[in-house]
Design a protein around this motif. Structure first.
Motif, PDB file in Angstrom:
ATOM      1  N   ASN A 197      52.314  26.315  23.714  1.00 38.43           N
ATOM      2  CA  ASN A 197      52.154  24.965  24.256  1.00 38.43           C
ATOM      3  C   ASN A 197      51.556  24.036  23.206  1.00 38.43           C
ATOM      4  O   ASN A 197      51.903  22.865  23.130  1.00 38.43           O
ATOM      5  CB  ASN A 197      51.325  24.988  25.543  1.00 38.43           C
ATOM      6  CG  ASN A 197      49.831  24.874  25.319  1.00 38.43           C
ATOM      7  OD1 ASN A 197      49.295  23.794  25.091  1.00 38.43           O
ATOM      8  ND2 ASN A 197      49.144  25.998  25.381  1.00 38.43           N
ATOM      9  N   VAL A 212      45.534  22.973  27.848  1.00 41.73           N
ATOM     10  CA  VAL A 212      46.305  23.306  29.051  1.00 41.73           C
ATOM     11  C   VAL A 212      45.696  24.576  29.637  1.00 41.73           C
ATOM     12  O   VAL A 212      45.813  25.660  29.053  1.00 41.73           O
ATOM     13  CB  VAL A 212      47.796  23.533  28.720  1.00 41.73           C
ATOM     14  CG1 VAL A 212      48.571  23.865  30.006  1.00 41.73           C
ATOM     15  CG2 VAL A 212      48.390  22.305  28.041  1.00 41.73           C
ATOM     16  N   ASP A 239      45.510  27.144  32.761  1.00 39.39           N
ATOM     17  CA  ASP A 239      46.198  27.617  33.966  1.00 39.39           C
ATOM     18  C   ASP A 239      45.196  27.899  35.075  1.00 39.39           C
ATOM     19  O   ASP A 239      45.346  27.437  36.209  1.00 39.39           O
ATOM     20  CB  ASP A 239      46.997  28.882  33.629  1.00 39.39           C
ATOM     21  CG  ASP A 239      47.897  29.333  34.762  1.00 39.39           C
ATOM     22  OD1 ASP A 239      47.441  29.355  35.917  1.00 39.39           O
ATOM     23  OD2 ASP A 239      49.065  29.691  34.500  1.00 39.39           O
ATOM     24  N   ARG A 243      50.732  29.425  32.236  1.00 41.52           N
ATOM     25  CA  ARG A 243      50.986  28.033  31.848  1.00 41.52           C
ATOM     26  C   ARG A 243      49.776  27.563  31.033  1.00 41.52           C
ATOM     27  O   ARG A 243      48.796  27.080  31.602  1.00 41.52           O
ATOM     28  CB  ARG A 243      51.170  27.162  33.084  1.00 41.52           C
ATOM     29  CG  ARG A 243      52.427  27.470  33.876  1.00 41.52           C
ATOM     30  CD  ARG A 243      52.409  26.802  35.246  1.00 41.52           C
ATOM     31  NE  ARG A 243      52.376  25.352  35.174  1.00 41.52           N
ATOM     32  CZ  ARG A 243      53.457  24.562  35.193  1.00 41.52           C
ATOM     33  NH1 ARG A 243      54.663  25.105  35.279  1.00 41.52           N
ATOM     34  NH2 ARG A 243      53.344  23.250  35.143  1.00 41.52           N
ATOM     35  N   GLY A 244      49.805  27.770  29.752  1.00 45.03           N
ATOM     36  CA  GLY A 244      48.689  27.418  28.888  1.00 45.03           C
ATOM     37  C   GLY A 244      47.795  28.606  28.658  1.00 45.03           C
ATOM     38  O   GLY A 244      48.210  29.611  28.104  1.00 45.03           O
ATOM     39  N   LYS A 245      46.537  28.527  29.129  1.00 42.93           N
ATOM     40  CA  LYS A 245      45.573  29.590  28.872  1.00 42.93           C
ATOM     41  C   LYS A 245      44.799  29.939  30.133  1.00 42.93           C
ATOM     42  O   LYS A 245      44.529  29.095  30.988  1.00 42.93           O
ATOM     43  CB  LYS A 245      44.551  29.128  27.820  1.00 42.93           C
ATOM     44  CG  LYS A 245      45.129  28.881  26.457  1.00 42.93           C
ATOM     45  CD  LYS A 245      45.493  30.184  25.753  1.00 42.93           C
ATOM     46  CE  LYS A 245      44.250  30.919  25.280  1.00 42.93           C
ATOM     47  NZ  LYS A 245      44.616  32.154  24.540  1.00 42.93           N
TER      48      LYS A 245
END
Length: 322
Positions: free
Chosen positions: A163, A289, A291, A312-314
């Motif tokens: 991302n 980002v 999650d 979705r991201g971290k």
């Protein structure tokens, strides 16, 4: 409670996420050139999963207990001689290769060259998603020399490094294509990708040609390499752990045969890299980002979630110091 000890995430044997537990260990004392950081948060990274599961046991050995945690945000609690930081400074950083893991704890000691000032305005829990983005900076700026107008393919575009690579690729002026799960394509587009593609609905050969390929998964390297334009560059930050010898052998052999070389590296950021990251944040080119946020006692659940895929991201773990 003894104030010379602290909570830390440990494991006494290799295995699944359930081997992790929160125990007590001695609180570290900073030496010359080191800072003691009271940890606010850390993120969960793929390399930790490989280490904990035993896939890297030949490198890590069988001495237990072992620790987890690679990056961190927090506040300087104390420091050794000859450091530029002062108690109370808000910082972020990444443990170096020689330090191993250990930021999943209430306190961590770090050489000052591995620490940078936390950007103003960033919440420390959200910011814990970003230190890993130094890997994306190194991949695009240093390893591939991405230039404005070039086509960039990011595989794993919704993940922790991916991302950031999408955001930075757009900021660097590239035409970005992101490969991700269908459920994450909206995120990839929102981060700045010109095109977001479901990796399960398309063959690599149908994606077209690219000047730069950044892979975060480690499989199908031959197919991805075949997408390079003349003069194209490819970098991967992973290799196929189910076939490590074959995978690493292919990466090494790519320098001698066929179109383009596949460069493999693992991040080892220092303060200058963190300062670049902070500048990108200040310029609005990069944002964290996150999650989901887990408490320290649920670090095993964070590992389990990352292993399940689809992040979705971290995934970030908040540390509640006593």
């Amino acid at each position: 409670m003894d104030d010379r000890s602290m909570k830390a995430v440990l494991y006494d044997r290799y295995g699944g996420p359930d081997v992790l537990y929160v125990g007590r260990v001695p609180r570290p004392v900073p030496g010359p050139g080191e800072v003691l950081v009271k940890v606010s948060a850390f993120s969960v990274n793929g390399g930790e999963l490989s280490a904990r599961s035993g896939r890297l046991r030949l490198l890590l050995g069988r001495r237990f207990p072992k620790r987890v945690g690679l990056d961190f945000t927090g506040e300087v609690a104390a420091h050794g001689a000859a450091t530029r930081f002062a108690p109370g400074d808000r910082v972020w950083g990444v443990l170096g290769r020689t330090s191993g893991f250990g930021s999943a704890a209430e306190y961590v000691t770090v050489p000052e060259e591995r620490v940078g000032p936390l950007p103003d305005g960033l919440d420390p829990v959200d910011a814990a998603a970003l230190p890993v983005a130094t890997t994306a900076v190194t991949a695009l700026r240093d390893k591939t020399g991405l230039r404005p107008g070039e086509r960039l393919l990011v595989r794993g575009a919704a993940g922790g490094v991916g991302n950031a690579a999408v955001q930075l690729g757009r900021a660097y002026g590239a035409k970005v294509t992101g490969l991700a799960r269908a459920a994450n394509l909206d995120l990839v587009r929102d981060l700045g990708a010109h095109e977001a593609v479901d990796h399960r609905s398309v063959r690599p050969a149908d994606l077209g040609r690219f000047d730069v390929v950044l892979d975060t998964v480690g499989t199908e390297l031959r197919a991805l390499r075949g997408l390079l334009n003349p003069g194209g560059r490819m970098v991967t930050i992973a290799f196929d752990l189910s076939r490590p010898v074959t995978s690493l052998g292919y990466i090494a052999g790519s320098a001698l045969h066929g179109r383009g070389r596949v460069r493999f590296f693992s991040g080892d950021p220092r303060r200058a890299d963190l300062d670049v990251l902070a500048r990108h944040v200040a310029e609005g080119a990069l944002r964290p980002v996150v999650d989901r946020v887990f408490p320290l006692d649920d670090t095993a659940a964070a590992h389990r979630a990352l292993e399940a895929g689809g992040v979705r991201g971290k995934y970030v773990v908040r540390v509640a110091a006593e």
